[in-house]
Motif scaffolding. Sequence first.
Motif, PDB file in Angstrom:
ATOM      1  N   PRO A  26     -12.318 -12.294  15.407  1.00 20.05           N
ATOM      2  CA  PRO A  26     -10.978 -12.269  14.102  1.00 20.05           C
ATOM      3  C   PRO A  26     -11.570 -11.584  13.145  1.00 20.05           C
ATOM      4  O   PRO A  26     -12.762 -11.592  12.599  1.00 20.05           O
ATOM      5  N   PRO A  27     -10.535 -10.855  12.152  1.00 22.93           N
ATOM      6  CA  PRO A  27     -10.848 -10.349  10.969  1.00 22.93           C
ATOM      7  C   PRO A  27     -10.974 -11.239   9.645  1.00 22.93           C
ATOM      8  O   PRO A  27     -10.713 -12.192  10.091  1.00 22.93           O
ATOM      9  N   GLY A  28     -11.346 -10.866   8.786  1.00 24.61           N
ATOM     10  CA  GLY A  28     -11.361 -11.709   7.607  1.00 24.61           C
ATOM     11  C   GLY A  28      -9.868 -11.750   6.905  1.00 24.61           C
ATOM     12  O   GLY A  28      -9.057 -11.045   7.488  1.00 24.61           O
ATOM     13  N   PRO A  29      -9.532 -12.283   5.680  1.00 19.73           N
ATOM     14  CA  PRO A  29      -8.042 -12.583   5.499  1.00 19.73           C
ATOM     15  C   PRO A  29      -7.551 -11.017   5.197  1.00 19.73           C
ATOM     16  O   PRO A  29      -6.355 -10.839   5.308  1.00 19.73           O
ATOM     17  N   LEU A  30      -8.333 -10.205   4.702  1.00 16.08           N
ATOM     18  CA  LEU A  30      -7.819  -8.773   4.330  1.00 16.08           C
ATOM     19  C   LEU A  30      -8.128  -7.722   5.236  1.00 16.08           C
ATOM     20  O   LEU A  30      -7.607  -6.600   5.135  1.00 16.08           O
ATOM     21  N   ASN A  31      -8.659  -8.202   6.640  1.00 13.46           N
ATOM     22  CA  ASN A  31      -9.117  -7.060   7.225  1.00 13.46           C
ATOM     23  C   ASN A  31      -9.812  -6.040   6.460  1.00 13.46           C
ATOM     24  O   ASN A  31      -9.484  -4.571   6.818  1.00 13.46           O
ATOM     25  N   ALA A  32     -10.746  -6.044   5.675  1.00 15.79           N
ATOM     26  CA  ALA A  32     -11.214  -5.113   4.692  1.00 15.79           C
ATOM     27  C   ALA A  32     -12.756  -5.458   4.347  1.00 15.79           C
ATOM     28  O   ALA A  32     -13.054  -6.799   4.439  1.00 15.79           O
ATOM     29  N   VAL A  33     -13.529  -4.505   3.860  1.00 10.62           N
ATOM     30  CA  VAL A  33     -14.783  -4.767   3.534  1.00 10.62           C
ATOM     31  C   VAL A  33     -15.006  -5.699   2.148  1.00 10.62           C
ATOM     32  O   VAL A  33     -15.864  -6.165   2.060  1.00 10.62           O
ATOM     33  N   THR A  34     -13.812  -5.765   1.422  1.00 10.26           N
ATOM     34  CA  THR A  34     -13.925  -6.698   0.553  1.00 10.26           C
ATOM     35  C   THR A  34     -13.519  -8.142   1.013  1.00 10.26           C
ATOM     36  O   THR A  34     -13.830  -9.309  -0.156  1.00 10.26           O
TER      37      THR A  34
END
Length: 353
Positions: A26-34
């Motif tokens: 799964p990705p993180g909440p933003l699907n971003a490096v942040t």
Amino acid sequence: MTSPTPHQDQTNPRARELGLAVGTLPPGPLNAVTDVPGVRVGHTTVRRPPDVHSGVTAVVPGEVSPYAPLPAGVFRGNGYGKLIGSTQIEELGQIETPVLLTSTLSAFRAADALVGWMLERPECRRTLSLNPVVGECNDGRLSDIRSRPVGEAEVRAALDGARGGPVAEGCVGGGTGLGALGFKAGMGTASRRFALEGRTVTVGALVQANFGGVLRVRGTPVTPADVGVRDGDGSGDGSGDAEIGSCVVVIATDAPLDARQLGRVARRAVFALARTGAGYGHGSGDYGLALATRRATGSPAADSSLDPLFEAVLDSTEEAVLNSLLAATTTTGVHGRTLHALPAGPLLARLGS
């Protein structure tokens, strides 16, 4: 026009929104490096159409400094590039400044500006040595690269504007004038979360995509002609400019890793580009830079437990490249050269989705 662009309202669908998620983690909440705690991103975009399409992107991993360095590793896939500061990372396994990504001939101005910005910080008031880290890609196909439009003001705006939250992708910052795999490209990001030795950790990838080859999505080759557009050379086969490019991949993680392990992570970032069809041509500078936002407080994770981490790096890097393509917009630049965006509808039709 010069504009700080730390965020954007994403108008084009990202890969995941099109059903093109990579892998099973799964990705993180933003699907971003942040999604990695403490990581901030800022962009400054410089546009003076039709001649200038350039900019700079800053990745700021917390309060990094020479007195509070972070563990880091670097890997060179093909070394036709100017990754300023890489030798000290190789030698010491540490990073002591934010990371900048910009245009090739602006990289040296950016490094000087980063030094000046750091020396003004209270924690650097006694600093006598500093290793700025600056990556670059050549945006000379669309921008007047010899004008070196990124200078101190643009770098400072990106650094001062860096923050958490959604990350602008495509034609922004250091990705403004770039193209990859026959299409307009730029900046892209993605993240993954997984369990490592009993705790949940995050990996985030940020790519500056500008490399040659033939795009592959889910193993299917996708040339500009396959989706009804012409590439920048007008050949339509996606092979144009295979020798002119580069890709810098910045990986951030809160996993407990040492510098040696982060070197292994950086390798996977460069390996992941092959999944997207990277040609690794003679004139391409392909680099992976991995850093950990947690300073060592004990033993690092066991090497035998790192397989999920490697999977996360491969998947997030591949998806970040797709996002860099899907977020980009068709751009006509210097000398009337045009790079066309990857259209989502024809892409899905090509894949049979």
